[in-house]
Design a protein around this motif. Structure first.
Motif, PDB file in Angstrom:
ATOM      1  N   TYR A  44      -4.276  11.453  -5.911  1.00  0.00           N
ATOM      2  CA  TYR A  44      -3.922  12.116  -4.656  1.00  0.00           C
ATOM      3  C   TYR A  44      -2.676  12.981  -4.815  1.00  0.00           C
ATOM      4  CZ  TYR A  44      -7.384   9.265  -2.207  1.00  0.00           C
ATOM      5  OH  TYR A  44      -8.557   8.690  -1.778  1.00  0.00           O
ATOM      6  N   TRP A 101       0.848  -1.179   0.000  1.00  0.00           N
ATOM      7  CA  TRP A 101       0.000   0.000   0.000  1.00  0.00           C
ATOM      8  C   TRP A 101       0.893   1.242   0.000  1.00  0.00           C
ATOM      9  CZ3 TRP A 101      -5.513   0.163   0.706  1.00  0.00           C
ATOM     10  CH2 TRP A 101      -6.105  -1.111   0.783  1.00  0.00           C
ATOM     11  N   GLU A 130     -11.485   8.972   4.172  1.00  0.00           N
ATOM     12  CA  GLU A 130     -11.975   7.587   4.113  1.00  0.00           C
ATOM     13  C   GLU A 130     -13.496   7.560   4.053  1.00  0.00           C
ATOM     14  OE1 GLU A 130     -12.403   3.578   3.987  1.00  0.00           O
ATOM     15  OE2 GLU A 130     -10.541   4.659   3.701  1.00  0.00           O
ATOM     16  N   THR A 133     -16.639  11.979  -0.806  1.00  0.00           N
ATOM     17  CA  THR A 133     -15.654  11.587   0.199  1.00  0.00           C
ATOM     18  C   THR A 133     -16.249  11.822   1.582  1.00  0.00           C
ATOM     19  OG1 THR A 133     -13.347  11.826   0.899  1.00  0.00           O
ATOM     20  CG2 THR A 133     -14.545  13.857   0.432  1.00  0.00           C
ATOM     21  N   SER A 144     -10.579  15.497  -3.704  1.00  0.00           N
ATOM     22  CA  SER A 144      -9.475  15.273  -2.775  1.00  0.00           C
ATOM     23  C   SER A 144      -8.957  16.588  -2.200  1.00  0.00           C
ATOM     24  CB  SER A 144      -8.339  14.515  -3.474  1.00  0.00           C
ATOM     25  OG  SER A 144      -8.774  13.239  -3.911  1.00  0.00           O
ATOM     26  N   CYS A 204      -4.537   6.213   2.393  1.00  0.00           N
ATOM     27  CA  CYS A 204      -3.685   5.110   1.966  1.00  0.00           C
ATOM     28  C   CYS A 204      -4.375   4.408   0.801  1.00  0.00           C
ATOM     29  CB  CYS A 204      -3.460   4.125   3.108  1.00  0.00           C
ATOM     30  SG  CYS A 204      -1.960   3.130   2.936  1.00  0.00           S
ATOM     31  N   ALA A 205      -3.622   4.150  -0.268  1.00  0.00           N
ATOM     32  CA  ALA A 205      -4.173   3.522  -1.465  1.00  0.00           C
ATOM     33  C   ALA A 205      -3.357   2.285  -1.816  1.00  0.00           C
ATOM     34  CB  ALA A 205      -4.159   4.501  -2.636  1.00  0.00           C
ATOM     35  N   GLU A 206      -4.023   1.290  -2.375  1.00  0.00           N
ATOM     36  CA  GLU A 206      -3.300   0.126  -2.867  1.00  0.00           C
ATOM     37  C   GLU A 206      -2.283   0.579  -3.909  1.00  0.00           C
ATOM     38  OE1 GLU A 206      -6.323  -3.575  -2.860  1.00  0.00           O
ATOM     39  OE2 GLU A 206      -7.045  -1.771  -3.891  1.00  0.00           O
ATOM     40  N   ALA A 264      -5.461   5.904  -8.453  1.00  0.00           N
ATOM     41  CA  ALA A 264      -5.772   6.534  -7.170  1.00  0.00           C
ATOM     42  C   ALA A 264      -4.558   7.270  -6.624  1.00  0.00           C
ATOM     43  CB  ALA A 264      -6.257   5.480  -6.173  1.00  0.00           C
ATOM     44  N   VAL A 265      -3.399   6.623  -6.675  1.00  0.00           N
ATOM     45  CA  VAL A 265      -2.184   7.265  -6.173  1.00  0.00           C
ATOM     46  C   VAL A 265      -1.904   8.547  -6.951  1.00  0.00           C
ATOM     47  CG1 VAL A 265       0.300   7.015  -5.864  1.00  0.00           C
ATOM     48  CG2 VAL A 265      -1.204   5.082  -5.356  1.00  0.00           C
ATOM     49  N   ASN A 281      -3.155   0.359  -7.478  1.00  0.00           N
ATOM     50  CA  ASN A 281      -4.155   1.294  -8.003  1.00  0.00           C
ATOM     51  C   ASN A 281      -3.447   2.603  -8.346  1.00  0.00           C
ATOM     52  OD1 ASN A 281      -6.366   2.867  -8.624  1.00  0.00           O
ATOM     53  ND2 ASN A 281      -7.556   2.260  -6.829  1.00  0.00           N
TER      54      ASN A 281
END
Length: 303
Positions: A285, A134, A237, A223, A255, A273-275, A281-282, A278
């Motif tokens: 952000y 992650w 989250e 969100t 965001s 926190c993102a996988e 998603a990263v 992914n």
């Protein structure tokens, strides 16, 4: 005095959140946060309390764990002053690794214990292996948030704080973002009720739910943000963008709005926190001003 493990009661949830809040620091790991309990509380306060485990000694809470979902995931935080405490870490391993202790059932399981290096090392010695990595992300809020960036990649959005009357719009976007299947009436009622349960729960006074609307009035991104109190990092989250509106900058916009809301609530920084797999998603952000930190991996036990 020996270390005792207990399951908190509903009336203990405020105290649990207060302890967790005190363990959140900008330079610390992105471990279990009061917002994680808040998001979990859509299942109800009683189920949330039943999913918690607390380790204490002489009346002092040393570690907290949340059993999150049906797949054997235990999300943990340790008192920052005691992460290297040998007695505590060995007791945690004994309780977590033995199904008879009432923490994790036998078989496949995952432990998320970011920043707890000695505990993780001891689990590894018992045969636990690294799981999927992650990427923690952090956005400093001390210098403010540029409101112009709420427009994202050249798009204009309207950000609204969602109350119970607006829950349907929030639910529809969240369902699309994370489920991707048609939202039937039964599912809509169920998910809406879970949102209302969360909003009426013991943690939501720390939270704010937001939705972004495009120029046609469509809800396109949502969100919820969670404060750990003034001067401490807040948590994003969840965050999601409707599948029909991806790739247009709405993820960046919501965001940035999330970071702005947390600053208004007194947070020192925004965390998420993102996988690592992914990448979209990263990247979203990072485009919203978050800085990616070193990847972390949970530990897993096979079936």
């Amino acid at each position: 005095m020996s270390i005792e493990m207990t399951t908190p009661r509903v009336q203990d949830l405020d105290d649990v959140a207060a302890v967790l809040s005190g363990w959140q620091h900008d330079a610390g790991p992105l471990h279990l946060h009061p917002g994680d309990l808040g998001w979990h509380s859509s299942r109800g306060a009683a189920r949330t309390a039943a999913s918690l485990r607390a380790w204490s000694r002489n009346g002092r809470t040393l570690a907290l764990g949340l059993l999150d979902g049906p797949d054997g995931l235990l999300r943990m935080a340790l008192d920052p002053d005691l992460r290297d405490d040998e007695e505590l870490c060995r007791q945690l391993v004994a309780d977590v690794d033995d199904p008879s202790r009432g923490v994790l059932d036998a078989g496949a399981a995952i432990v998320e214990a970011r920043g707890a290096e000695r505990f993780s090392q001891l689990l590894s010695e018992e045969g636990w292996q690294p799981a999927e990595p992650w990427t923690p992300l952090h956005r400093d809020l001390s210098s403010g948030v540029d409101a112009e960036r709420v427009r994202g990649a050249g798009v204009r959005v309207r950000i609204e704080v969602i109350d119970p009357d607006g829950a349907d719009a929030w639910v529809a976007v969240h369902w699309s973002a994370f489920k991707g299947t048609p939202l039937g009436e039964e599912e809509r009622r169920e998910v809406r009720q879970r949102w209302l349960t969360m909003a009426d729960g013991p943690f939501y006074h720390r939270a704010r739910s937001l939705a972004a609307f495009d120029s046609d009035g469509n809800a396109v991104a949502v969100t919820t943000v969670w404060s750990a109190g003034p001067g401490r990092p807040g948590l994003v989250e969840p965050m999601g963008v409707h599948r029909d509106h991806r790739g247009l900058g709405y993820g960046v916009a919501i965001s940035v709005a999330a970071a702005s809301a947390l600053r208004e609530m007194g947070s020192s920084s925004a965390l998420v926190c993102a996988e690592s797999s992914n990448s979209a998603a990263v990247s979203t952000y990072v485009a919203a001003g978050f800085t990616a930190r070193e990847q972390v991996a949970d530990l897993q036990r096979g079936a």
